[in-house]
Design an enzyme around this catalytic site. Structure first.
Site, PDB file in Angstrom:
ATOM      1  N   ASP A   1      -2.301   1.752  -4.653  1.00  0.00           N
ATOM      2  CA  ASP A   1      -3.546   2.110  -3.977  1.00  0.00           C
ATOM      3  C   ASP A   1      -4.666   1.159  -4.403  1.00  0.00           C
ATOM      4  O   ASP A   1      -4.498   0.327  -5.312  1.00  0.00           O
ATOM      5  CB  ASP A   1      -3.928   3.561  -4.248  1.00  0.00           C
ATOM      6  CG  ASP A   1      -4.011   3.891  -5.729  1.00  0.00           C
ATOM      7  OD1 ASP A   1      -4.390   2.983  -6.514  1.00  0.00           O
ATOM      8  OD2 ASP A   1      -3.706   5.027  -6.117  1.00  0.00           O
TER       9      ASP A   1
ATOM     10  N   HIS B   1       0.811  -1.216   0.000  1.00  0.00           N
ATOM     11  CA  HIS B   1       0.000   0.000   0.000  1.00  0.00           C
ATOM     12  C   HIS B   1       0.847   1.270   0.000  1.00  0.00           C
ATOM     13  O   HIS B   1       0.303   2.380  -0.101  1.00  0.00           O
ATOM     14  CB  HIS B   1      -0.928  -0.007   1.226  1.00  0.00           C
ATOM     15  CG  HIS B   1      -2.242   0.676   0.967  1.00  0.00           C
ATOM     16  ND1 HIS B   1      -2.619   1.136  -0.271  1.00  0.00           N
ATOM     17  CD2 HIS B   1      -3.272   0.974   1.807  1.00  0.00           C
ATOM     18  CE1 HIS B   1      -3.817   1.691  -0.194  1.00  0.00           C
ATOM     19  NE2 HIS B   1      -4.239   1.612   1.060  1.00  0.00           N
TER      20      HIS B   1
END
Length: 532
Positions: free
Chosen positions: A506, A502
């Protein structure tokens, strides 16, 4: 007497600063005793002694820069009378003082073989690897070997490695027993090259003289060299509890004392009343008591974590604690893909290939990566740069003989489905037998875990760092779905679970990537439009 060679102390590290000596020249040190503190560009590292002995020379002053794979200090072995320094500390044969040269050499090999015998030095077998476990010797002392003949299987924390003979000859000595730990850059076995081996007759005459000198020079040496086999960690545990290693019964091969043996010895403690128990039992039986004896207490079985399992444990903890994982799951209709595979299967078998669904998953992934290259990238150590990788090397997690392994198929974007199928079959067989090469384990860019082959639908896979994405395939189920006319039909549905780093991926990116990959799998014919 031998030089202690500074081992690999970190990936890519070639030198370090000698911060502090913890011993002085002339000091007698114990096995695993801290000798020096060195500073790399990443951490302060403590260097322990490989065995008991006397420090005869320190090669650097505090503040100097020491080179990896170069001598750090000189150590005289004092744990064995007249014995040779263990092979774990030096890639060079032990150097003896002139006065003791005869007795040292006679204890290790016949005098007639001094000029003919060569030590095989265990080479680098993987980046950052400094030791390995001797799993199985393929030869015995006295065996004739050919060039490139397999001699021994060793296990690192990454893979099983097969060590081959550098040239033809005769094996004269195996320096390690099976299950013992062997050091990189130290002698593994000794042999006489065939082109140097002397005629049998002169050698036969020389052997009695060598044996006689051994017997007269040091009659106690052979007895004192009988050491109880145990790893450095076990010996440290024995010292911490002030025990005698010889008092502990070893359950390992050739009486090797394991950690479990030490723990069991500690739990047993003194047993003064054991001889009284049978008499008490007999008395209870004669008095007619029908008292039920309690079941014997089950002992805890302790298994050391090492090799592949230890490497996996460290890698998974590091990945899970340093990488923020974004989990994304999806259902994929693979009905048409299964039909296409059945159509192509006979032709693939005719060509000697076994066509599973995995080649389709990999090819579709390599095509989708071209549109979303961040899924096929890596971060630098400082997390300041994204490195986009030119080739899609897809790893596949395999539950092998040596533990979880993730070999990868190189350049999937340029391979045909049959080429991928052949690589999948080769690597799966190699992983399950524990004989994957280092080359097949390095360089992966993205990973597939086919956990659905065993069961389960959804998962939360852990990223195989330094990669940034992994997908777990769930099992395929026959489930009801609505068709274009609103009718309920049976479809083959497979669940997938993605995990992305992450920090750079995204939710929108991984969703769009998964949609593209899913589109190729649900309509496999569309892949033809994008294959280069």
């Amino acid at each position: 007497m031998s030089d202690f060679i500074l081992p690999d102390i970190g990936e890519g590290i070639v030198e370090c600063e000698l911060v502090k000596w913890l011993v002085s020249e002339g000091d007698v040190i114990e096995e695993d005793q801290p000798v020096a503190e060195v500073m790399t560009d990443k951490a302060l590292v403590e260097i322990p002694a490989p065995y008991k002995g006397r420090v005869s020379r320190l090669y650097y002053k505090e503040g100097d820069i020491a080179k990896v794979h170069a001598p750090l200090f000189e150590l005289v072995d004092e744990s064995e009378s007249g014995g040779q320094a263990p092979a774990a500390s030096s890639p060079e044969p032990a150097k003896a003082e002139p006065a003791s040269e005869t007795s040292t050499e006679s204890a290790t090999r016949p005098a007639s073989d001094d000029d003919a015998t060569e030590d095989f030095i265990l080479p680098d077998i993987g980046e950052g690897i400094v030791e390995c476990e001797v799993v199985e010797w393929r030869v015995a002392e006295g065996d004739e070997i050919e060039e490139d003949q397999p001699v021994v299987d060793v296990m690192t924390d990454k893979a099983m490695v097969e060590i081959t003979a550098p040239k033809a000859g005769r094996v004269t000595k195996l320096y390690h027993q099976q299950q013992a730990m062997a050091k990189v850059h130290a002698p593994l076995f000794a042999f006489i090259p065939r082109d140097r081996e002397e005629p049998d007759e002169p050698k036969a005459k020389a052997e009695p003289a060598a044996q006689l000198s051994t017997a007269t020079a040091s009659p106690v040496a052979s007895a004192s060299r009988q050491r109880t086999p145990a790893s450095p960690a076990v010996r440290r545990l024995v010292r911490e509890h002030e025990l005698n290693l010889g008092d502990i019964a070893g359950s390992g091969k050739d009486g090797r004392v394991l950690k479990a043996d030490v723990l069991a010895h500690l739990e047993e403690g003194p047993k003064p009343a054991q001889t009284q128990a049978p008499a008490d039992d007999t008395q209870a039986a004669t008095t007619g008591g029908a008292r039920r004896q309690p079941a014997p207490e089950q002992e805890v079985r302790v298994e050391p974590i090492r090799g592949m399992k230890a490497a996996m444990a460290k890698s998974m903890v590091k990945s899970a604690t340093t990488i923020p994982h974004f989990i994304y799951s999806e259902d994929i209709d693979v009905t048409d893909l299964l039909k296409l595979r059945e159509q192509l299967k006979p032709e693939a078998e005719a060509r000697g290939s076994r066509l599973t669904l995995m080649p389709f998953f990999m090819k579709a992934m390599a095509l989708a990566v071209q549109e979303f290259p961040v899924l096929n990238s890596q971060l630098n150590d400082d997390v300041t740069e994204i490195h986009y990788l030119p080739h899609c090397n897809i790893g596949m997690a395999v539950d092998g003989k040596a533990g979880l392994m993730v070999p990868n198929i190189k350049g999937v974007e340029s391979l045909s489905l049959l080429g991928i199928a052949d690589e999948v079959a080769r690597l799966t067989e190699a992983a399950r037998s524990g004989r994957v090469s280092q080359e097949d384990l390095k360089g992966g860019t993205i990973t597939i875990s086919n956990i659905g082959a065993l069961g389960g639908t959804y998962a939360s896979p852990i990223i195989n760092a330094p990669e940034v994405a992994i997908v777990a395939l769930g099992r395929t189920q026959k489930l009801p779905r609505f068709d274009a006319n609103g009718q309920v039909v049976e479809r083959a549905i497979m669940t997938v679970s993605w995990a992305g780093d992450h920090r750079i991926i995204d939710g929108g990116t991984i969703a769009r990537f998964c949609n593209r990959w899913k589109g190729y799998l649900e309509s496999p014919q569309t892949m033809l439009l994008h294959m280069g």
